[in-house]
Each structure stands twice: as structure tokens, then as C-alpha cells.
Design an enzyme around this catalytic site. Structure first.
Site, PDB file in Angstrom:
ATOM      1  N   GLU B 199      -0.650  96.924 106.689  1.00 44.56           N
ATOM      2  CA  GLU B 199       0.165  98.051 107.115  1.00 44.56           C
ATOM      3  C   GLU B 199      -0.666  99.338 107.123  1.00 44.56           C
ATOM      4  O   GLU B 199      -0.491 100.192 107.992  1.00 44.56           O
ATOM      5  CB  GLU B 199       1.379  98.193 106.173  1.00 44.56           C
ATOM      6  CG  GLU B 199       2.508  99.012 106.775  1.00 44.56           C
ATOM      7  CD  GLU B 199       3.825  98.841 106.016  1.00 44.56           C
ATOM      8  OE1 GLU B 199       4.021  97.787 105.374  1.00 44.56           O
ATOM      9  OE2 GLU B 199       4.644  99.763 106.062  1.00 44.56           O
ATOM     10  N   GLU B 202      -2.724  99.303 110.134  1.00 44.62           N
ATOM     11  CA  GLU B 202      -1.861  99.646 111.273  1.00 44.62           C
ATOM     12  C   GLU B 202      -1.609 101.153 111.320  1.00 44.62           C
ATOM     13  O   GLU B 202      -1.694 101.782 112.377  1.00 44.62           O
ATOM     14  CB  GLU B 202      -0.529  98.888 111.173  1.00 44.62           C
ATOM     15  CG  GLU B 202       0.397  99.128 112.370  1.00 44.62           C
ATOM     16  CD  GLU B 202       1.777  98.512 112.176  1.00 44.62           C
ATOM     17  OE1 GLU B 202       1.938  97.649 111.271  1.00 44.62           O
ATOM     18  OE2 GLU B 202       2.696  98.893 112.924  1.00 44.62           O
ATOM     19  N   CYS B 223       9.235  96.416 104.693  1.00 42.52           N
ATOM     20  CA  CYS B 223       9.317  95.351 103.693  1.00 42.52           C
ATOM     21  C   CYS B 223      10.712  95.161 103.121  1.00 42.52           C
ATOM     22  O   CYS B 223      10.964  94.226 102.382  1.00 42.52           O
ATOM     23  CB  CYS B 223       8.311  95.570 102.576  1.00 42.52           C
ATOM     24  SG  CYS B 223       8.059  97.294 102.193  1.00 42.52           S
ATOM     25  N   SER B 243       6.724  99.225 111.325  1.00 42.96           N
ATOM     26  CA  SER B 243       5.475  98.477 111.161  1.00 42.96           C
ATOM     27  C   SER B 243       5.727  97.021 111.513  1.00 42.96           C
ATOM     28  O   SER B 243       6.768  96.462 111.188  1.00 42.96           O
ATOM     29  CB  SER B 243       5.003  98.580 109.709  1.00 42.96           C
ATOM     30  OG  SER B 243       4.064  97.562 109.448  1.00 42.96           O
ATOM     31  N   LYS B 282      16.837  89.122 101.139  1.00 39.23           N
ATOM     32  CA  LYS B 282      15.720  88.190 101.293  1.00 39.23           C
ATOM     33  C   LYS B 282      16.209  86.796 101.666  1.00 39.23           C
ATOM     34  O   LYS B 282      15.529  86.042 102.340  1.00 39.23           O
ATOM     35  CB  LYS B 282      14.900  88.130  99.998  1.00 39.23           C
ATOM     36  CG  LYS B 282      14.161  89.407  99.671  1.00 39.23           C
ATOM     37  CD  LYS B 282      12.922  89.598 100.532  1.00 39.23           C
ATOM     38  CE  LYS B 282      12.300  90.973 100.306  1.00 39.23           C
ATOM     39  NZ  LYS B 282      11.280  91.283 101.301  1.00 39.23           N
ATOM     40  N   GLU B 285      16.579  87.128 105.164  1.00 41.10           N
ATOM     41  CA  GLU B 285      15.293  87.314 105.830  1.00 41.10           C
ATOM     42  C   GLU B 285      14.575  85.977 106.028  1.00 41.10           C
ATOM     43  O   GLU B 285      14.041  85.688 107.098  1.00 41.10           O
ATOM     44  CB  GLU B 285      14.397  88.262 105.022  1.00 41.10           C
ATOM     45  CG  GLU B 285      13.082  88.584 105.716  1.00 41.10           C
ATOM     46  CD  GLU B 285      12.132  89.393 104.818  1.00 41.10           C
ATOM     47  OE1 GLU B 285      12.091  89.123 103.603  1.00 41.10           O
ATOM     48  OE2 GLU B 285      11.440  90.276 105.347  1.00 41.10           O
ATOM     49  N   GLU B 290      12.619  83.656 113.451  1.00 42.15           N
ATOM     50  CA  GLU B 290      11.182  83.784 113.736  1.00 42.15           C
ATOM     51  C   GLU B 290      10.316  83.574 112.483  1.00 42.15           C
ATOM     52  O   GLU B 290       9.097  83.572 112.578  1.00 42.15           O
ATOM     53  CB  GLU B 290      10.889  85.156 114.355  1.00 42.15           C
ATOM     54  CG  GLU B 290      11.056  86.344 113.412  1.00 42.15           C
ATOM     55  CD  GLU B 290      12.483  86.893 113.353  1.00 42.15           C
ATOM     56  OE1 GLU B 290      13.415  86.172 113.772  1.00 42.15           O
ATOM     57  OE2 GLU B 290      12.667  88.031 112.870  1.00 42.15           O
ATOM     58  N   CYS B 442      13.676  98.395  95.136  1.00 47.53           N
ATOM     59  CA  CYS B 442      13.955  97.003  94.773  1.00 47.53           C
ATOM     60  C   CYS B 442      14.401  96.842  93.328  1.00 47.53           C
ATOM     61  O   CYS B 442      15.090  95.891  92.993  1.00 47.53           O
ATOM     62  CB  CYS B 442      12.736  96.134  94.993  1.00 47.53           C
ATOM     63  SG  CYS B 442      12.062  96.312  96.644  1.00 47.53           S
TER      64      CYS B 442
END
Lengths: 260, 523, 374
Positions: B199, B202, B223, B243, B282, B285, B290, B442
Site C-alpha cells: 500500500e 501504491e 483493510c 487502495s 471478515k 470478506e 473474488e 479493530c
């Protein structure tokens, strides 16, 4: 006078608060086998209200519509007219209520209801009929039914049926997304619960074939002749009894005479 | 509640007959005596706020809709008391419920953050329990079961075992997992460091203008899966800022079935990948379609990068189920290859942490020098203020402006501002913005141990303090680019940050979800 | 006939009947203790099943022979039919007692059965049915008192004999009312009962069919009883009765045709679906063919009359079953087939009826009675 509830199906987000409120207020158990929400949700002796999920085609995709289902509390209630022990009664506040102590358990109300609302406690030794009471005790105190009072999405409008109906008509006239019909305005002579929707009612599992004639009309048109028939039939039979008896006696007598 | 929960009872035959007799007699007696002549219904209760005349408004009412197929959260209607707290969390804290128009389309809008599970006073709403799947995998001799633990679980798991909020149980958590029978215990911190490399690279490329037109500034962190889904729902026009890096969980998942499998010579199909997360999103996720890049890489598209996500709460239950007392365990070490971590990684668990870690390494990536001490304790980005911002001087680039938000209601502030700026053609105010779905980050994610209601900042702060303590005092390294195992990974497998293989395995794309709802117009 | 012991012959068939009756009683006890759900296959889609459909609706119709005979013999004083009068009225009495038993088992709050006597739901057709059936059964018991007191409690015999004309006339009014109102029950099923059967005329169809099923049942019963007890009713008597029934069947048929045309549902009659086929079956085999038999030479023989009786009774049974099951199945969500226990009770109740009939016939003057009492 008579209260009513308007259900705007387009506003329902399917949270099921109403189904929980019903269980809480009426102290009824949840059963895994009888879901109160989802595509399989069905009214039952334990479920006075359920929210049925419908997936329907709309424009160029599919959409979900949630339909809260419960007793519609007909203005001229078929079940109340069919109950031979007055266990089901229409109150002037609007609710059609059930008195367990009067019930014989014949289930004729279940045959009579055009909306198939009354259910039966099949698993009990002394089963009772079971259906939404529209929280009659709350309504009597000026409170809204439990399900109505908890809705976070503004699906319901509670008030005088006449006014609610007017409001429903105004809403659908104002916004062309609505189907131009208020379900419950005329069905079975009109119901206390009214629905408006943006999806045709038959696609949402509503019975749209119910005529506007109250079911009780048919029974009434038959029963009204009962006293007349009973009395006149009695008179006719008595008359015939004496006439034919006399005739037989005469013919016997004349027969005797001939023999003699 | 008790009377509404059917308890399974065993009844003897004699008891049954007695009961029947009793029931019949009472029924008959009650009926003949006319005990009750009340109409049916109305024998229960409703929360007080609902027992008012219909003409008065009700302050807190109802509950949020939850799709029965929601991968993250479930609700037990039996326990729901319609207190309205889930709506408070969903609508006020997270600005999800109530931020879309009705009629709805074919989706019950949910970002899977699970904050409602922390607010629900009766625990009617909980994470979708997947302990069974893990237990079954652990019992399956043919499976190589790998587990990773997120940065934030190590400062919260202890609470489930009676330790004070913020207790650091990193080593004990690893020991417990090994005792449970996991074949390898890895640290999501490892991929947090990796995330920083990817990241950060990037970001440097965006700042340098390498990605002009495709990936504009500011760059958004990616994230927090709840945040990502939120952006996909409500701000799809800003997804180009997101990102392309996967979250650390998904990076580790993708590496377990490629890099680790290759290094250890294990068939990827025989690997069962579990992660322990402070997060319910999560769970969602890892089920995003994908998220099977490892599978695609090895030609087995059905393989998921991560098979099951357990929340901190589920892990605690699993440990208790197996009769393990966490507090009595000797500390153990993460397994090598993907077990090393730095302080920059562990602060991913705190709001502002990703930003702080990124700044440390971006400084290095740009200047080829380690950042000064001030950047190692970037206090403006720490703490529980909803929106934080900071401005740093990086030699060669100049002024770098960053912003942080946690709790999605705060995200809206930054996003609406950016939208407005773009509409007016103003240059971006920020270079980099960190978004965390949950308030506090988190450490108080939707999968963390439940606390007092509503979740208090006191507990959040205790957990945050521990996170920063680990960074500053416990770990030896504080910079992601100094993680030797990360360096080895690049050397052996990925070549360099943002390489072709890294793009394939560690980066992802986003979905415009605006078609599944009608977002309310702001203002 | 005086002062002899009670007799009851045992035959293998009777032993079987006793077994069935015992099984039935067992199920009855079980049902009363556990409720309807465990014993029956009834459900929310099928609130009424075999017990209402067969035991009650069909039972009452088949017991229509009682009031038919009462009209013909006792009101119209057609003395030539006197030989069958007592048997027909006994069958009717037993039929009604079994109907009451069936009803009692079918209602959930059986201890509350008396409620409609005090809580008057007078807008209900069922209210009329309830009162009429209760009163008529009482009247029939009293009518049987005349026979009973020939042997037991003889001092009351004259009182019963005096009351008979009054009892007989009420005993005709009540069944007239409730035979029609049993059909009237289904008026409320306006949106549920298949249009081949639902009609505002359904009460009259029920009434007329209950009237013409009377002689048909008498033909069947007297053939069976005649064989068993060697008591042959003259063919002419039966044929005469059957012809009276025949005229009513013609009336029924005309009314049906009128009704179908009036409601414009002929297309449904020949739609070829299950409903249409069963409707045709009921009408052709149960009405049209019997009319042909009864007004032709075929009715001159006992076997011809027996077949006539079977067809008409079968037709009426089918009609009631069609109303309760076939006609309602389209609107019901789920399916229903009676459980083995429901069958056991229905069959058991019939067995009890047959046994009671045999006992009474063997101990009271039923079959051999042909003197006019009034």
C-alpha cells in the site's frame, strides 16, 4: 369509531420487529418449524403475524417485497358470523376478537374465513382457534397494536379506518409508483387492515379473487327463511297428517261398507 | 425471557400420563367454572416505551433488518426485546440503516461490521457461529489447518477469561491455538507489514503521479472490509481512491495456499485456512467471490483464500469448550515463515494505526532513510476523536496531509467533503485517508468481546494503550520494511512490491453496489 | 314377545365388527386424551376431514331415510309402506347417534359442546344445524321410546303412543331444516369451494338428495336385512318407494341443470380435470343411471333395486365427499389424506351402528311390524 391500519408495503425493510412485538405482547413461543419471517413464513396457531418475503420481477430486475400478514379484521367478519357460539366477535373498535371460553372447537371459522386466517392448535389436547386479536386490549386503551407501535420503518398508519382509507387513496393518487388499488377497501366487504403496494397484489400472495360481498351475506340470505319455512312446513305437515288420516279412515269405512 | 424459550425436557411415562390427566382436569374445570372470560392474547409484555397512546411518538423502537443469509451476523428472535439499540448502532454510529430509501431493492443493506452485536443487550444479535466448521477441520486428519490471528485480538481475548480490558495475551493466544491442534499459527501482523509495503508503494506511486487518471489522490485504506463495503454502497464514485491492496487477512490467506504450500510442499487443497479476527465483516470478506486468488493461481478456482473466520468471541468459546484455561498457558511463538511482525503491524488494530505505519514506511520508501522519532509517535493520528488529521513534512515530497476516521458516520464527513471538493474542481486536501469501520478501530471491532453497554470508550482506550505498548515496548522492530520474513517473501516469491505476482495475489478490485440500494441524498 | 331374554347371535362377521368397534373405542380414548393433531391428519389447510365429511355430512344424508319414511308413512299415511317404517327410522336414529359421536370427537373443546345452547351465534348456519340435529336426535330417541316401551317400561307406552304424531311432525321439520343447512354450511366457502359445487342453491341440493337417498338406503338395507333375517319386504313396496325417490331425483337433476346454466359454468363440467370428472361421475352414476333404472323394468327385481340403492347412496356419498374434499382441495395449500386412525374411528363407528342395529332388530319389533299404530 372503528380503527384501521394502513400497511405501506413499499416502506417495509423486512426487519420483523412487528413479528417479535406480537410474540412479546401475546406471550407466544417461537418455533423453528414455523418461521415468522422469510419465504416460508406462514400464519399458525403460534404465529399471529408473519412477514413473508417475496421476490418479484420489477422493471428490469428482481426486487424483494415483504408482506406483513395477520388477521385483516373484516368489517363484516365471516368468522364471527360463522361462529355458532359467539366465540368470535367483531368489536366496535375494529378488532375481531376471540373468546376461548366460548369456543367449541368446530373450526367452521377456518372454513369461513376468505383469507384463511384462523389457525388451530392441533397439537393440544384441548385445542383452541388462534388468530391475531389486533391487540384489542391495547386498542381499547387508545394504544396502537403492538406490531404497529414498534415499526421503525414507518410502514403503518394507525387511526380511524375512514381517515386511513382516505389517506391511502391520497397516497396512491399522489405517487404513480403505487398500484392504484387499496387492498382491503372492498375485499369481503372491507377490512380494518388496508394495504398499498408498488407491486401488483397477486404477485405478493394476496388473494385478489375475493369478491366485495361479505361472506355472511350468503348465510344470511339462506337463514332468514328458516323461521318461515319451519312454521309453514309445520302447518303443511299437520294439515297433511289430518287430511290423509281422515281420507284413509273414510276409504276404510267405505271398504267395510262394501264388504258388509 | 425464560418462559419464551422452549426447554427440552425428558418426561417419564407416568409423569406424562399424570400431566395429561392434570391438563384435562384443569381444562375441563377451568372451562366449566368459566375461570377466564377474557379474549385471547395480550398476556405478555412490551418495553415501556411502546405502551403509550398511539398519538405519541416512540423514542427508540424496532430493530434493524438482517438478511437470514447474512454471512456475518444472525439474530435469535427469541431473545429480541425490541429495545432499538441495534438501530442506534446501525443508524447513528454507522449511518447504514436509515440511509437508503424504501422501497428496497433485492438486498438488505448491511456492511457486516457487527457493531450491533456489541450493542444488543440480550445478545440476540451475534456473529454467525462457525466453530463447528473449525472443530471438524481440526478433527480431519487429512487437513493441514492453518490459523492467523489479527493484531487486535491479542489485546482483547484475555477479557473473555477474566483479565482486565487491554490485557496482552499474544503468546497465550498462540499457545491456546497450538493446543487446539492447529498445524501452523501465523500472525496477520506479518501481512500487515506486507500491506504497508504494497500500500505504501501504491501511495508513493500515486503521490509521484505514476497512476495519474487511474488512481487519484487521496488514497483510501482498504483493510477494513466493513468500510470497503460501505464505500461500495454509498460512495461508489470514490472507489478509484481505494487502495487496491487486499486486507492483511486476505493477503495471508492467499499466501498460505501458494507461498506456504510451496515452501512446505503441501497440496493447497489439503490446507484449511482459519483466521481469528476481531471482526464480523471478515466472515463476509472471505466469502467475497473474488477472494480465491490462491485457488486461481494454482488452477483450483473453488479454493477459498480463507476458509473460515472466527471472531475473538468464537475463539474464546472454542477454547473454553475444550476446557483450556488461557490464563494458565505458557506463552508460545508464532510459526516461522509468516510469523514475524513489527510494531507498525500491530498498530493496525488501532484507529490511526494503518496511517502511522504507512507513514513510517512511506518515509523510508521515498527518502531511503528511516523516519525520525517524531514520526514513530504520531500522536495527532492516535486517540478516539472521530476525525483526525495530520500534516507531515517528508523530504522530497513536501507537505503530506493525512486524515483518519473511524466509525462510518465519521467516514461520511470526509467522503462528503471530498465529493464536494471534486465537484468544485478543488485539489485534494489529503494524500492519504485511513478509514476504519468500527469506532476505535479493530480493537473494538464487531467480533471483539462484549463489554458494558453501549460499548465504552474506557475499554477502547485500554485496548488502544496496549496496542501502542506492544509497538513501543514489546516488539523489537517498529518499521514494516524491516520485517525479515517479509523481505524473504519478496526475495523468494513476489520479487518486489506491486510486482505482477503481488498484483495477482495481494491486490483486488471493488464492486459498485449502488444498484442494490437507493442511497438517500445527503443533507 | 314378552318376557324373553335378550338375544344376540354371534357370527364371524359380528366378531370382526366387535373388533373394529373396540379398536375405534381405543382410538377415541387416545384422541380425547391427546388431541386432534396426533390422531388425525387434519391441518390448518384442512380443518375439516373424514370425520366431518363422512361421519357427519354423509352420515346425516344417509340417515335421511328416517324423515322420508316419516313423511310418506306417518304424515301421508301411505300404509303400504308401513313394513319398512320402523327399520328405516331405526337406521336413522342410529345414524344420528353416530353423527353426534363423530361430531363430539371432531370438536376440540368437547367439554364445551353445550355452549351454543347458551351462547347463541344465530348468524351461523352451523347454529341451525347444531340445534336441529340435537333436537332431532332427541325427538328420534323419543320416537324410539314407543318401540322401547313395548318391552321395557311398558306403563309409559301409551304416553309415547299419544305423543307420536307431534313428535313425528317436529321430527320432519328439523331434518328438513338441517339437511338443507348442512349444505348451507358451505355457503361461506364462496371463495374456496369449486364452482361446480358452490352455489346459492347448495342447501336445496343437500335437502333433495337427502330425501331421495332415503328410499335408496331402504332398498339397500332391506335387501341386506332381508337376507340376514329372512324378512323380505315386498318388491312392490320397495319399488314404489324408489319411484318416489326417482321423481325427486328428476327434480334434483333439473335443478342442477338450471343451476349450472344459471351460473354459466358448463365449461367447467367438461373441463376434463379431476373436479369435472368426479362431478360427472356423481351426476351420471348417482342420479341419471338410477333414474333410468327406477323408471324401467329393471326396478321390478330385487337385484335391480339393490343396484339402484347402491348407486344412489354411492352418488350421495360421492357428492358429500366432493364438497368436503375435491371441491375444497383447489383452494387449500396443503394436501390431506385421512390417517389410519381417522379411518379406524369412521369404520368403527359404522361397525358399532351395525351391531346396535342387529341387537335392536333381534330384540324389538322392528322388521315384523306392519300394523298401523296411530
Amino acid at each position: 369509531m372503528a380503527k384501521g391500519v394502513l400497511v405501506d408495503i413499499t416502506k417495509c425493510v423486512g426487519c420483523g420487529s412487528c413479528t417479535v412485538a406480537c410474540k412479546l405482547w401475546n406471550d407466544m413461543k417461537f418455533s423453528e418449524k414455523e418461521p415468522t419471517m422469510g419465504p416460508e413464513a406462514k400464519l399458525s396457531a403460534n404465529n399471529w403475524t408473519v412477514v413473508r418475503f417475496n421476490e418479484v420481477k420489477k422493471e428490469n430486475g428482481k426486487v424483494w417485497r415483504f408482506v406483513k400478514t395477520q388477521c385483516l379484521h373484516c368489517q363484516d367478519a365471516a368468522c364471527a358470523s360463522a361462529c355458532f357460539a359467539k366465540a368470535l366477535q367483531k368489536t366496535k373498535d375494529g378488532p375481531v376478537i376471540y373468546y376461548p371460553h366460548l369456543c367449541v372447537g368446530c373450526r367452521y371459522c377456518m372454513i369461513a374465513c376468505p383469507f384463511n386466517v384462523p389457525k388451530y392448535e392441533w397439537d393440544k389436547t384441548f385445542p383452541l382457534v388462534s388468530k391475531c386479536q389486533m391487540c384489542s386490549t391495547k386498542v381499547a386503551k387508545g394504544e396502537a397494536p403492538a406490531c404497529v407501535s414498534v415499526c421503525p420503518a414507518g410502514v403503518f398508519k394507525y387511526g380511524e379506518r375512514d381517515e386511513i382509507l382516505k389517506e391511502a387513496k391520497a397516497t396512491i393518487a399522489r405517487d404513480s409508483k403505487y398500484v392504484q388499488e387499496v387492498y382491503g377497501e372492498k375485499q369481503a366487504g372491507g377490512t380494518s387492515w388496508l394495504y398499498i403496494s408498488d407491486v401488483p397484489f397477486e404477485q405478493l400472495g394476496f388473494n385478489t379473487k375475493i369478491s366485495s360481498v361479505p361472506v355472511s351475506t350468503y348465510s344470511h340470505n339462506f337463514l332468514k327463511y328458516t323461521p318461515v319455512v319451519a312454521v309453514s312446513w309445520g302447518i303443511i305437515l299437520t294439515g297433511l297428517y289430518h287430511y290423509t288420516k281422515r281420507r284413509n279412515e273414510i276409504s276404510k269405512d267405505s271398504g267395510k261398507n262394501v264388504k258388509l | 425471557m425464560e418462559n419464551r424459550t422452549a426447554k427440552p425436557k425428558t418426561v417419564s411415562r407416568r409423569g406424562f400420563l399424570k400431566m395429561l390427566g392434570g391438563v384435562s382436569l384443569t381444562g375441563v374445570a377451568a372451562s366449566i367454572a368459566g375461570c377466564s372470560q377474557d379474549p385471547a392474547g395480550g398476556k405478555g409484555w412490551l418495553p415501556q416505551q411502546y405502551q403509550v397512546a398511539s398519538s405519541w411518538p416512540v423514542q427508540v423502537k424496532g430493530r434493524i433488518p438482517i438478511d437470514p443469509n447474512n454471512p456475518s451476523i444472525v439474530r435469535d428472535d427469541k431473545k429480541c426485546i425490541l429495545c432499538g439499540q441495534c438501530i442506534e448502532a446501525c443508524e447513528r454510529v454507522q449511518t447504514v440503516y436509515g440511509y437508503y430509501e424504501t422501497p428496497i431493492k433485492d438486498d438488505i443493506t448491511c456492511v457486516n461490521c457487527g457493531q450491533c452485536t456489541l450493542w444488543c443487550p440480550t445478545a440476540a444479535i451475534t456473529e454467525r457461529d462457525e466453530i463447528d466448521k473449525v472443530v471438524r477441520a481440526l478433527e480431519d486428519k487429512n487437513l493441514h489447518v492453518v490459523v492467523q490471528t489479527a493484531p487486535a485480538t491479542r489485546v482483547a481475548l484475555g477479557e473473555e477469561f477474566g483479565l482486565p480490558p487491554g490485557s496482552i495475551v499474544e503468546g497465550k493466544q498462540v499457545a491456546a491455538l497450538k493446543k487446539l491442534g492447529f498445524d501452523a499459527v501465523f500472525d496477520t501482523n506479518f501481512t500487515a507489514d506486507l500491506t504497508i509495503m504494497e500500500e505504501g508503494t501504491e501511495l508513493v506511486r500515486r503521490v509521484a503521479g505514476d497512476l495519474k487518471g487511474v488512481k487519484p489522490l487521496p488514497q483510501f485504506t482498504s483493510c477494513s472490509p466493513g468500510w470497503v463495503k460501505f464505500c461500495e454502497y454509498f460512495y461508489p464514485d470514490l472507489l478509484e481512491h481505494m487502495s487496491s491492496c487486499k486486507s492483511p487477512q486476505q493477503m495471508l490467506g492467499a499466501l498460505v495456499k501458494t507461498y506456504y504450500a510451496k515452501e512446505k510442499g503441501i497440496d493447497p487443497e489439503k490446507i484449511f485456512s482459519v483466521s481469528i479476527m476481531p471482526c464480523t465483516a471478515k466472515k463476509y470478506e472471505c466469502n467475497r467471490p473474488e477472494m480465491n486468488d490462491a485457488g486461481k493461481h494454482v488452477g483450483k478456482e473453488k479454493l477459498r483464500d480463507v476458509d473460515v473466520v472466527l471472531t475473538t468471541r468464537e475463539l474464546a468459546r472454542l477454547i473454553k469448550m475444550k476446557g483450556i484455561d488461557l490464563t494458565k498457558l505458557e506463552d508460545a511463538q508464532y510459526d516461522p515463515l509468516m510469523g514475524e511482525s513489527t510494531g507498525a503491524a500491530v498498530i493496525f488494530g488501532a484507529t490511526g494505526g494503518v496511517m502511522e505505519a504507512a507513514v513510517r514506511s512511506a518515509y523510508f520508501l521515498i527518502t531511503k532513510q528511516n523516519p525520525p522519532e517524531a514520526l514513530l509517535n504520531l500522536t495527532p493520528v492516535r486517540g478516539l476523536q472521530g476525525v483526525k488529521e495530520a500534516s507531515l513534512e517528508i523530504p522530497g515530497v513536501g507537505q503530506v496531509n493525512v486524515a483518519i476516521s473511524h466509525g462510518l458516520s465519521n467516514a461520511r464527513k470526509l467522503l462528503d467533503q471530498l465529493r464536494e471538493d471534486k465537484k468544485q474542481g478543488k485539489p485534494p486536501r489529503y494524500h492519504f485517508i485511513e478509514f476504519m469501520s468500527c469506532p476505535g478501530g479493530c480493537i473494538s471491532g464487531g467480533g471483539q468481546p462484549r463489554t458494558s453497554l453501549p460499548p465504552s470508550d474506557q475499554v477502547r482506550q485500554a485496548r488502544l494503550n496496549s496496542i501502542y505498548q506492544i509497538d513501543a515496548k514489546i516488539y523489537k522492530k517498529r518499521l514494516s520494511h524491516e520485517n525479515q520474513e517479509v523481505a524473504m517473501l519478496y526475495q523468494k516469491f513476489l520479487e518486489k512490491p506491486n510486482s505482477h505476482l503481488a498484483e495477482e495475489l495481494l491486490h483486488t478490485e471493488y464492486v459498485d453496489r449502488s444498484k442494490t440500494l437507493t442511497a438517500k441524498k445527503n443533507g | 314377545m314378552t318376557a324373553q331374554g335378550w338375544s344376540f347371535r354371534m357370527t364371524p362377521i359380528r366378531k370382526l365388527l366387535i373388533l373394529l368397534a373396540a379398536l375405534c373405542l381405543g382410538v377415541v380414548v387416545f384422541r380425547l386424551v391427546t388431541g386432534l393433531g396426533t390422531v388425525t391428519n387434519l391441518n390448518d389447510d384442512w380443518p375439516w376431514g373424514l370425520w366431518i365429511g363422512f361421519d357427519v355430512l354423509t352420515g346425516v344424508a344417509l340417515a335421511g331415510g328416517g324423515y322420508f319414511t316419516a313423511i310418506i308413512v306417518h304424515v301421508l299415511h301411505r300404509d303400504k309402506y308401513l313394513p319398512i317404517a320402523r327399520a328405516a327410522m331405526l337406521t336413522s336414529l342410529l345414524g344420528y347417534l353416530l353423527v353426534m359421536a363423530g361430531l363430539f370427537l371432531d370438536i376440540g373443546q368437547w367439554f364445551n359442546f353445550w355452549r351454543p345452547f347458551v351462547s347463541w351465534g344465530h348468524t351461523s348456519v352451523l347454529f341451525e344445524v347444531f340445534w336441529c340435529v340435537s333436537c332431532y336426535t332427541t325427538v328420534q330417541v323419543l320416537e324410539f321410546g314407543e318401540i322401547f316401551t313395548e318391552r321395557v317400561g311398558k306403563k309409559w307406552h301409551n304416553a309415547f303412543k299419544t305423543a307420536m304424531p307431534f313428535l313425528l311432525i317436529i321430527g320432519i321439520i328439523f331434518p328438513t331444516l338441517h339437511q338443507s343447512s348442512l349444505g348451507g354450511l358451505y355457503l361461506v366457502a364462496v371463495n374456496k369451494l369449486y364452482p361446480l359445487w358452490w352455489s346459492t342453491l347448495i342447501p336445496y341440493f343437500f335437502l333433495i338428495s337427502s330425501f331421495f337417498v332415503g328410499p335408496a338406503m331402504i332398498c339397500v338395507e332391506s335387501t341386506l336385512a332381508g337376507n340376514a333375517y329372512n324378512h323380505k319386504v315386498p318388491v312392490e313396496v320397495l319399488r314404489g318407494l324408489a319411484r318416489i325417490g326417482g321423481w325427486f331425483m328428476i327434480l334434483y337433476l333439473i335443478l342442477k341443470i338450471f343451476d349450472l346454466s344459471n351460473r354459466n359454468v358448463w365449461n367447467l363440467v367438461f373441463a376434463g380435470n379431476l373436479e369435472a370428472n368426479l362431478f360427472l361421475l356423481e351426476l351420471v352414476l348417482g342420479v341419471i343411471v338410477p333414474i333410468l333404472i327406477v323408471f324401467s323394468g329393471m326396478s321390478a327385481s330385487r337385484s335391480g333395486l339393490f343396484i339402484y340403492g347402491l348407486l344412489v347412496s354411492g352418488g350421495v356419498i360421492l357428492n358429500r365427499m366432493n364438497v368436503v374434499f375435491t371441491g375444497m382441495s383447489g383452494s387449500a395449500g396443503a394436501s390431506y389424506f385421512p390417517s389410519i386412525w381417522e379411518w379406524a374411528v369412521s369404520i368403527g363407528l359404522v361397525s358399532i351402528g351395525v351391531l346396535a342395529y342387529c341387537f335392536i332388530v333381534e330384540n324389538f319389533r322392528i322388521l315384523g311390524h306392519d300394523e298401523h299404530h296411530a
